[in-house]
Design an enzyme around this catalytic site. Structure first.
Site, PDB file in Angstrom:
ATOM      1  N   ASP A  74       0.872  -1.181   0.000  1.00 40.29           N
ATOM      2  CA  ASP A  74       0.000   0.000   0.000  1.00 40.29           C
ATOM      3  C   ASP A  74       0.908   1.229   0.000  1.00 40.29           C
ATOM      4  O   ASP A  74       2.061   1.153   0.394  1.00 40.29           O
ATOM      5  CB  ASP A  74      -0.914   0.013   1.231  1.00 40.29           C
ATOM      6  CG  ASP A  74      -2.245   0.741   0.955  1.00 40.29           C
ATOM      7  OD1 ASP A  74      -3.305   0.126   1.183  1.00 40.29           O
ATOM      8  OD2 ASP A  74      -2.203   1.907   0.516  1.00 40.29           O
ATOM      9  N   LEU A  83     -12.240   5.452   7.679  1.00 39.78           N
ATOM     10  CA  LEU A  83     -12.481   4.739   8.936  1.00 39.78           C
ATOM     11  C   LEU A  83     -13.858   4.096   9.011  1.00 39.78           C
ATOM     12  O   LEU A  83     -14.101   3.233   9.860  1.00 39.78           O
ATOM     13  CB  LEU A  83     -12.282   5.690  10.129  1.00 39.78           C
ATOM     14  CG  LEU A  83     -10.889   6.344  10.208  1.00 39.78           C
ATOM     15  CD1 LEU A  83     -10.770   7.177  11.475  1.00 39.78           C
ATOM     16  CD2 LEU A  83      -9.776   5.301  10.163  1.00 39.78           C
ATOM     17  N   ASN A 143      -9.283  -1.361  -7.832  1.00 44.84           N
ATOM     18  CA  ASN A 143      -9.231  -0.837  -9.205  1.00 44.84           C
ATOM     19  C   ASN A 143      -8.832  -1.945 -10.178  1.00 44.84           C
ATOM     20  O   ASN A 143      -8.192  -2.936  -9.796  1.00 44.84           O
ATOM     21  CB  ASN A 143      -8.252   0.333  -9.293  1.00 44.84           C
ATOM     22  CG  ASN A 143      -6.839  -0.099  -8.983  1.00 44.84           C
ATOM     23  OD1 ASN A 143      -6.134  -0.606  -9.852  1.00 44.84           O
ATOM     24  ND2 ASN A 143      -6.413   0.058  -7.737  1.00 44.84           N
ATOM     25  N   CYS A 201     -15.261   2.923  -5.017  1.00 46.17           N
ATOM     26  CA  CYS A 201     -15.957   3.188  -3.751  1.00 46.17           C
ATOM     27  C   CYS A 201     -16.178   4.678  -3.521  1.00 46.17           C
ATOM     28  O   CYS A 201     -17.215   5.102  -3.019  1.00 46.17           O
ATOM     29  CB  CYS A 201     -15.143   2.649  -2.576  1.00 46.17           C
ATOM     30  SG  CYS A 201     -15.385   0.910  -2.280  1.00 46.17           S
ATOM     31  N   CYS A 331      -5.343 -43.284 -17.211  1.00 48.38           N
ATOM     32  CA  CYS A 331      -5.429 -44.236 -18.322  1.00 48.38           C
ATOM     33  C   CYS A 331      -4.234 -45.170 -18.200  1.00 48.38           C
ATOM     34  O   CYS A 331      -3.796 -45.483 -17.092  1.00 48.38           O
ATOM     35  CB  CYS A 331      -5.502 -43.513 -19.663  1.00 48.38           C
ATOM     36  SG  CYS A 331      -4.013 -42.568 -20.051  1.00 48.38           S
TER      37      CYS A 331
END
Ligand SMILES: [Zn+2]
Length: 373
Positions: A74, A83, A143, A201, A331
């Site tokens: 971040d 918050l 995003n 958002c 197989c």
């Protein structure tokens, strides 16, 4: 999915001290976890992309659960408007970096986990190196460029990508892991939408609790991958509508033409070894074993518990297969079963595996009583 993504060599090297035995006692008493599972959690390295609405509950619970190393990517600072949903951070943290705030909060919950801070934008320059150092990616980004990038890097690095997204009162989650049999994000949406065509958002709003629910589901899926328990969301998208309080589940299909995980030269067939098959049998794990050879071959030799559906008939007999269970196909030497795996993937079966080397290898490596022919 009943195989931990953490190999035993790494978890076996972990030791739980007295404090950890006490801290994780409610895990340790469950037969699905025990000290073996807790050691896997301790050995695990999880990369959380974003310390925001989704990353907050995910990181909090992963730290509390004892995931040994949590990396966080971040670059933002904590803002008052965060918050309402980003519960890693408090009022006292406004103006601080989200990473530092996250580290302090996570260490308060559990000082015994390592928190690695990556203060940067997750970009195509740093993503491959970052991802290579972790076992799982938890995508808490908000995003599309980041979402596509984490998907693509995860596919190439063979790292599961635990996806989550929220929009107003709705959210969804799944696990992208083509190397474990499921689709990737680009199988569903090959290209990102044009920039600014989709609100985030900040523009559309989100009910603060919603990323809590989706982020916690992401934490659960991450823990299950590490512990190797339960049915993973690989191949299934879980959608939650908070206003109706309804969960819906959609089966996701792998796109063989997918630009990122598409099958090329048969290289992307997920397989398991004869020893791994034996281990699953001995552990009583639930799966279907399908033998795609011809009846005359079945007369000569068979693996106990295998169901015979010759390759030529499998497309017509899909309704005999249980979609919710892992399917292991074998197989004679592994060629026909690889074709069957590809066919099943194309028909939307997410958890299909090819037995490496077929019944021939089974006879060599596991059970010499099975005749070779
Ligand atoms: Zn794909």
């Amino acid at each position: 999915m009943n195989r931990s993504i953490i190999d035993e060599e790494r978890s076996g090297a972990m030791h739980l001290d007295v404090e950890e035995l006490q801290r994780y006692s409610r895990h340790l008493i469950m037969p699905e976890v025990t000290s073996e599972g807790q050691s896997r959690l301790k050995a695990a390295r999880v990369l959380c992309i974003g310390a925001g609405g989704l990353g907050s509950p995910t990181a909090l619970y992963l730290a509390a659960a004892g995931v040994g190393t949590i990396g966080i990517v971040d670059f933002d600072d904590v803002d008052l408007s965060n918050l309402q949903r980003q519960i890693l951070h408090g009022t006292k943290d406004i103006g601080r970096g989200k990473l530092e705030s996250a580290r302090d909060r996570l260490h308060d919950i559990n000082p015994q986990v390592e928190i690695e801070l990556h203060k940067c934008r997750f970009s195509s320059e740093n993503a491959p190196h970052l991802v290579s150092r972790y076992d799982v990616i938890v995508d808490g980004s908000d995003n599309f460029p980041t979402r596509y990038l984490s998907n693509d890097v995860g596919v190439f690095a063979h790292k599961p990508n635990v996806y989550g997204s929220v929009f107003r009162f709705e959210g969804q989650t799944t696990v992208f892991a083509p190397h474990l049999g499921g689709p990737c994000y680009r199988c569903l949406f090959p290209e990102p939408p044009p920039p600014e065509s989709v609100p985030n958002c900040a523009q559309a709003g989100v009910l603060g609790v919603l990323p809590g629910i989706i982020g916690m589901l992401q934490a659960i899926e991450t823990l299950k991958l590490i512990l190797g328990i339960g049915e993973s969301l690989i191949g299934r998208l879980l959608h939650f509508d908070a206003l109706k309080v309804k969960f819906r589940e959609l089966n996701l299909r792998r796109d063989p033409q997918c630009p990122v995980c598409g099958v090329r030269d048969g290289a992307a067939i997920p397989d398991i070894s004869p020893h791994e098959l034996k281990r699953r049998m001995d552990a009583g794990e639930r799966f279907e074993l399908i033998d795609v050879r011809e009846p005359f071959e079945y007369e000569i030799a068979q693996i106990d518990g295998a169901k015979l559906i010759p390759l030529g008939e499998i497309a017509e007999r899909l309704d005999e297969l249980k979609r919710e269970q892992p399917i292991i196909v074998h197989c004679h030497s592994g060629m026909r079963s690889a074709q069957a795996v590809r066919l099943l993937q194309q028909r939307g079966f997410a958890k299909v595996y090819n037995l490496e080397g077929g019944i021939d290898a089974w006879s060599d490596q596991v059970d010499p009583n099975v005749p070779k022919y």
